[in-house]
Every structure is written in C-alpha cells, then in structure tokens.
Design a protein around this motif. Structure first.
Motif, mmCIF file in Angstrom:
data_model
loop_
_atom_site.group_PDB
_atom_site.id
_atom_site.type_symbol
_atom_site.label_atom_id
_atom_site.label_comp_id
_atom_site.label_asym_id
_atom_site.label_seq_id
_atom_site.Cartn_x
_atom_site.Cartn_y
_atom_site.Cartn_z
ATOM 1 N N SER A 97 0.817 -1.215 0.000
ATOM 2 C CA SER A 97 0.000 0.000 0.000
ATOM 3 C C SER A 97 0.852 1.266 0.000
ATOM 4 N N ASN A 98 2.162 1.118 0.101
ATOM 5 C CA ASN A 98 3.075 2.257 0.057
ATOM 6 C C ASN A 98 3.406 2.542 -1.412
ATOM 7 N N PRO A 99 2.903 3.656 -1.967
ATOM 8 C CA PRO A 99 3.104 3.938 -3.387
ATOM 9 C C PRO A 99 4.573 3.997 -3.806
ATOM 10 N N GLU A 100 5.449 4.364 -2.881
ATOM 11 C CA GLU A 100 6.876 4.470 -3.209
ATOM 12 C C GLU A 100 7.568 3.107 -3.245
ATOM 13 N N LYS A 101 6.994 2.110 -2.556
ATOM 14 C CA LYS A 101 7.648 0.806 -2.458
ATOM 15 C C LYS A 101 6.911 -0.303 -3.205
ATOM 16 N N ALA A 102 5.643 -0.107 -3.491
ATOM 17 C CA ALA A 102 4.791 -1.192 -3.988
ATOM 18 C C ALA A 102 5.363 -1.910 -5.206
ATOM 19 N N LYS A 103 5.833 -1.158 -6.192
ATOM 20 C CA LYS A 103 6.347 -1.772 -7.424
ATOM 21 C C LYS A 103 7.553 -2.658 -7.125
ATOM 22 N N ASN A 104 8.492 -2.157 -6.325
ATOM 23 C CA ASN A 104 9.683 -2.935 -5.984
ATOM 24 C C ASN A 104 9.340 -4.159 -5.144
ATOM 25 N N VAL A 105 8.411 -3.994 -4.216
ATOM 26 C CA VAL A 105 7.980 -5.123 -3.382
ATOM 27 C C VAL A 105 7.338 -6.198 -4.250
ATOM 28 N N MET A 106 6.479 -5.779 -5.162
ATOM 29 C CA MET A 106 5.811 -6.723 -6.067
ATOM 30 C C MET A 106 6.842 -7.465 -6.917
ATOM 31 N N GLU A 107 7.794 -6.736 -7.469
ATOM 32 C CA GLU A 107 8.839 -7.369 -8.275
ATOM 33 C C GLU A 107 9.659 -8.347 -7.450
ATOM 34 N N ALA A 108 9.949 -7.996 -6.206
ATOM 35 C CA ALA A 108 10.734 -8.877 -5.333
ATOM 36 C C ALA A 108 9.963 -10.150 -5.009
ATOM 37 N N PHE A 109 8.705 -10.017 -4.610
ATOM 38 C CA PHE A 109 8.005 -11.233 -4.191
ATOM 39 C C PHE A 109 7.602 -12.116 -5.362
ATOM 40 N N MET A 110 7.509 -11.562 -6.562
ATOM 41 C CA MET A 110 7.202 -12.387 -7.732
ATOM 42 C C MET A 110 8.349 -13.351 -8.047
ATOM 43 N N LYS A 111 9.542 -13.063 -7.553
ATOM 44 C CA LYS A 111 10.707 -13.925 -7.774
ATOM 45 C C LYS A 111 10.894 -14.948 -6.648
ATOM 46 N N MET A 112 10.106 -14.815 -5.583
ATOM 47 C CA MET A 112 10.285 -15.673 -4.410
ATOM 48 C C MET A 112 9.378 -16.896 -4.461
ATOM 49 N N LYS A 113 9.845 -17.937 -3.818
ATOM 50 C CA LYS A 113 8.970 -19.058 -3.484
ATOM 51 C C LYS A 113 8.482 -18.775 -2.063
ATOM 52 N N LYS A 114 9.314 -19.076 -1.073
ATOM 53 C CA LYS A 114 9.009 -18.731 0.316
ATOM 54 C C LYS A 114 9.309 -17.249 0.511
ATOM 55 N N PHE A 115 8.396 -16.523 1.157
ATOM 56 C CA PHE A 115 8.613 -15.100 1.391
ATOM 57 C C PHE A 115 9.792 -14.871 2.326
#
Length: 141
Positions: free
Chosen positions: A115-133
């Motif tokens: 929900s943080n507009p400054e971080k959301a894109k990077n967070v989404m990109e990071a977790f899309m590469k993860m299996k276990k968070f």
C-alpha cells in the motif's frame, strides 16, 4: 447469527493422517472428533472437517488456506513443515502439502508494503521472484 462456518476437506482415505499432521504443526490445535469417515479438528482455534470421501475429487489451487505470519521464523517453520514429506513449493508464498492442499504462507507486513506507493512496485517485483517469502528482502526492496 450462531451458525458456524468451517471448511470440509475431502481426502482419499487420509483425513485422520492429515488432521494429525496439521495439529502437529500449528499451536492451539487438536482433534475434536474422529470416526472412520469424518474427523473434526481445530487449527489455531479454527474448526475444520476432514472427510474420507474417496478418490473422486482432488485438491487444487482454486481454494487455499492462508496463514498470516508475523515473523520470518513463523514463515520458515510452517514452510518447512508443510513442504516436508512430499509437499511442493510454489511461487509467491504458495505451496502444496503432501496431501495436495494448497497453502499461502504470507507475512503480515505485505499489505502495508504494497500500500506504500513508493515501495509497492519494488515489493511486487521482489516477491514475484520468491517461493518462500523473505520478509527482510521485501522490506529492503
């Protein structure tokens, strides 16, 4: 309204084994009733029913059980236990246990980060590469 709503999980003859497995993983869990056809149990105080229904139906990702985790230790513990003995890792915090039940093991901080507009894109990109968070990697992305 006093009607309790809870899931019934259809197993091919392994409802009791599944209930025992799940109760061994989650705190505040117990089997509350058991017969040859149906077992009722609680995980973290939430009611479930396991049914020995036979081979007609299989679990799939259309329904999954979501577990919110405060810490990386909780994520690691649940991930390791639920993927043991033939479970399979999925992407983005999803996994299937040895019975074929789909789970989402999710850090509680994730919605805040997204929900943080400054971080959301990077967070989404990071977790899309993860299996276990990995909470630290999500926070630092």
């Amino acid at each position: 309204m006093k009607n309790q709503i809870y899931p019934c999980l259809w197993f091919d003859g392994k409802a009791q084994e599944a209930a025992q497995f799940y109760c061994s993983i989650f705190k505040n869990s117990k089997i509350t009733a058991d017969n040859q056809t149906v077992v009722t149990f609680e995980l973290n105080g939430k009611k479930f029913m396991g049914l020995n229904g036979g081979p007609e139906f299989k679990f799939n990702e259309a329904v999954s059980l979501v577990v919110d985790c405060e810490t990386q230790e909780e994520i690691d513990h649940l991930w390791d236990k639920l993927t043991s003995e033939g479970g399979k890792e999925g992407n983005c915090g999803w996994l299937k246990d040895k019975f074929g039940v789909s789970w989402q093991i999710v850090p509680t901080v994730l919605p805040k980060l997204l929900s943080n507009p400054e971080k959301a894109k990077n967070v989404m990109e990071a977790f899309m590469k993860m299996k276990k968070f990995d909470i630290e990697k999500l926070i630092n992305s």
